[in-house]
Design an enzyme around this catalytic site. Sequence first.
Site, PDB file in Angstrom:
ATOM      1  N   SER A  81       1.125  -0.589  -5.297  1.00  0.00           N
ATOM      2  CA  SER A  81       2.730   0.781  -4.819  1.00  0.00           C
ATOM      3  C   SER A  81       3.377   0.434  -3.759  1.00  0.00           C
ATOM      4  O   SER A  81       3.685  -0.472  -3.506  1.00  0.00           O
ATOM      5  CB  SER A  81       1.952   1.334  -5.046  1.00  0.00           C
TER       6      SER A  81
ATOM      7  N   ASP B  79       6.227   1.194 -16.199  1.00  0.00           N
ATOM      8  CA  ASP B  79       5.880   1.335 -15.610  1.00  0.00           C
ATOM      9  C   ASP B  79       6.762   2.395 -14.800  1.00  0.00           C
ATOM     10  O   ASP B  79       8.032   1.364 -14.117  1.00  0.00           O
ATOM     11  CB  ASP B  79       5.251   0.789 -13.852  1.00  0.00           C
TER      12      ASP B  79
ATOM     13  N   HIS C  46       2.025  -0.074 -14.595  1.00  0.00           N
ATOM     14  CA  HIS C  46       1.772   0.532 -12.659  1.00  0.00           C
ATOM     15  C   HIS C  46       0.474  -0.213 -11.861  1.00  0.00           C
ATOM     16  O   HIS C  46      -1.119  -0.389 -11.959  1.00  0.00           O
ATOM     17  CB  HIS C  46       1.422   1.770 -12.132  1.00  0.00           C
TER      18      HIS C  46
END
Lengths: 498, 498
Positions: free
Chosen positions: A182, A433, A458
């Site tokens: 991320s 994602d 993710h």
Amino acid sequence: MASFSSYIFLIILFIISVGASEIKSIYLPGTYQSSLLVKKHDEKTKIPFKTHYFPQILDHFTFLPKSSKVFYQKYLINDQYWHKEGGGPIFVYTGNEGNIDWFAVNTGFMVDIAPKFNALLVFIEHRFYGDSMPFGNNSYKSAKTLGYLNSQQALADYAVLIRSLKQNLSSDSSPVVVFGGSYGGMLAAWFRLKYPHIAIGAVASSAPILQFDKITPWSSFYDAVSQDFKDASLNCYKVIKGSWAELDALSTHDDGLIEVSKLFRTCKALHSVYSARDWLWEAFVYTAMVNYPTEANFMMPLPAYPVEEMCKIIDGLPKGASKLSKAFAAASLYYNYTQTEKCFNLEGGTDSHGLHGWDWQACTEMVMPMTCSNESMFPPSSFSYKEFSQDCKKQYGVKPRPHWITTEFGGYRIEQVLKRFGSNMIFSNGMQDPWSRGGVLKNISSSIVALVTQKGAHHVDFRSETKNDPDWLIMQRKQEVAIIEKWLEEYYKDLKQN
Amino acid sequence: MASFSSYIFLIILFIISVGASEIKSIYLPGTYQSSLLVKKHDEKTKIPFKTHYFPQILDHFTFLPKSSKVFYQKYLINDQYWHKEGGGPIFVYTGNEGNIDWFAVNTGFMVDIAPKFNALLVFIEHRFYGDSMPFGNNSYKSAKTLGYLNSQQALADYAVLIRSLKQNLSSDSSPVVVFGGSYGGMLAAWFRLKYPHIAIGAVASSAPILQFDKITPWSSFYDAVSQDFKDASLNCYKVIKGSWAELDALSTHDDGLIEVSKLFRTCKALHSVYSARDWLWEAFVYTAMVNYPTEANFMMPLPAYPVEEMCKIIDGLPKGASKLSKAFAAASLYYNYTQTEKCFNLEGGTDSHGLHGWDWQACTEMVMPMTCSNESMFPPSSFSYKEFSQDCKKQYGVKPRPHWITTEFGGYRIEQVLKRFGSNMIFSNGMQDPWSRGGVLKNISSSIVALVTQKGAHHVDFRSETKNDPDWLIMQRKQEVAIIEKWLEEYYKDLKQN
């Protein structure tokens, strides 16, 4: 209690204009993040790490008298697999917006592969998160303290800490590979680009480094969320898409708030219908993000492929039921998969509208414009730099620099730039994602590669392996291991030659 | 008047210990640099550029309320050769420590090659030099203002300015190549490494990016100066080497100061014998640096190969003359080649011991330890981080970060790091230049190359071509042109493909 739990760095400052383009609500999911963190922290999840604190410098890029103030930056170490004498590698997680323990718990991949590589594991906490507070309890007080919170300072922190650590461990020749997911993945990728003399390679999982400026279409994020639901069931997508109008209609009723409170089984009567909208919104967005192939508990406990499960709920309800009630039932899966909640606290987290780290970053450097297109399952919305800037100025007293990230780190024409510059980077993305749309999805060169899985979510590759992992996930992780092996082989070969 | 003229970024904070390791003098040639600048500025040398000012942000790396203060950064533009419509390239000089006009005058190479490349020429002034003063006349007041003067902020300035310029000129697809000499060369090289998305290549002339930490032996600089003189004449080297003791002996005499004043033909009686030492020292060091193959006027007007000329003077004097008198005669060439000086002002510049830009940079980030070995022609001297730090703290109120540059920009094992990372860089060095020892002297990869000339001096390749240029210099410039051509060809080819 189904608390708001929007840990991952989802900052979508979206402004819904209703009627005469009046700003009805600014929704900042990131503001709720600390509650989850604290909860996690209280749980005292056992992690195989020792905690350390590094005396870090406040401001790497000025030499004002106060720049050299020292604060204590937390980092975690696991040396049980490390073959130090043989120059075993150092795997560093470049911490993102939160308590580093939480990332250590949710990045089991590094622990899983450490024995194979005889690697030292280091997780470094990002400044202004977790325990790494440069001004203690006053760190979030105002722009005068928060001003030191940004990605470039964080990268410099990592550089200084890693160098010092290697020196203290007398492990100068140990190669460093950085990992991050991320925002942490963005940091890992940028770290390799800015500090190639410190990290020989970077594994950046679900890192939307292209989610800035006009590189990626502004509507792509919500279009991707919508696509997940559409892929699960066209009816499901249509029901959710239609539910917002029903909610809007209730907001004009005299008894609308009461009706919504009842429908959403709230613990307390609602103050605003928009709380219900935000609650739904968050459930759908985060469930798309963590649409993992196995049961998992990253944001919230959820079953395998939770988007499909949500759609099964919607599709299974009687035709006569309202769209809004169906949307509520689906969202309940996110907040109450464990079936322990008697009622929901939709406005529980909204009181703590304080100064939170990611909000600050989003209002200064991490400006990621997002809109909802007519094709998405969300109400259409636009984005205005001007309004955004005004809102940030109002909230923090400083204006965003919306084009700074692409000036500092690039992004435009990334294929052309990195085709002949840089090496040893993995960009992994799962197309479930929504952040994947702002990621690097194509190989750029022989050593800057994109690993894309259609069913991934993710940074699913960074999670601990489980016995239920599907083949494509097992394969993806194997590819990552093989690529890292190649980097290390080259490094050791070069080292011998010099 | 033969003013102290140490324009180039020579900062050698050397501490001569005499007797009981007492610190006798701290010599900072850089402190004299403004006087030359002003002189140059007054001359109003005609340069084919238009002057502009860019609203630049004070601090790129924090978001404090005061970080976004704007100052006006000077830059020069020449568009007479630019083929904008065809995407002609933009050649940017990354300004170093001084008035940008002076660099434009002394970087004729860029003007010479611009027509061939149909290039736009841009010279950007470094913050806190020339007219680019963030706090006007108060810019050098204290560490609270000077704190914003450093290389990373300068690089970010260049990135922001270039991006904005390209946008304003609607020349998004025009490739940028950065050029720089000396500290400007370090900035050019670092700019390519940190901002590859903005510059497709860098030509770094005489850029001692390895003159930090322990990468290059600390004695190499003065050993190189000494080698230049030794190569010209062994006797010359021996005379200079022996002259310091004679000067020291005089310093203990009752009439020593009077004798030295007489010998050095000073305009006013000297206050310190050390002024004479510094005066000699500076002449020998700078003459080695600008040991150009043609008559030139970079620091001072000098004949071709001035080191040889100095040694001819020494070797031509009667055997009976003192070594000190011979050293004086040689140094006079540097200060008085034009034969216009009746007397010398050895202490003229020392009164203006103000806060000058490079001194500040040397006392914070640009820490380049230097010593004089027993084999050099200078008095042996050592370097102590501790003493250096104390002196800087005393002078500016802040301590140096001596390992920061190598953390931020690398340098250790540069061959191994850049062999597999980065591209399109030229490191040119002339071995007459003592700074060459801290430069990149070997090819690192097929596109990160070192161009080394045995008879070259401090960024001689960047000077305007003259009819007397030797073949090796003509050849070196041709190589540079050919390499830049290759970068551009590749760039345009890639651009077409995307």
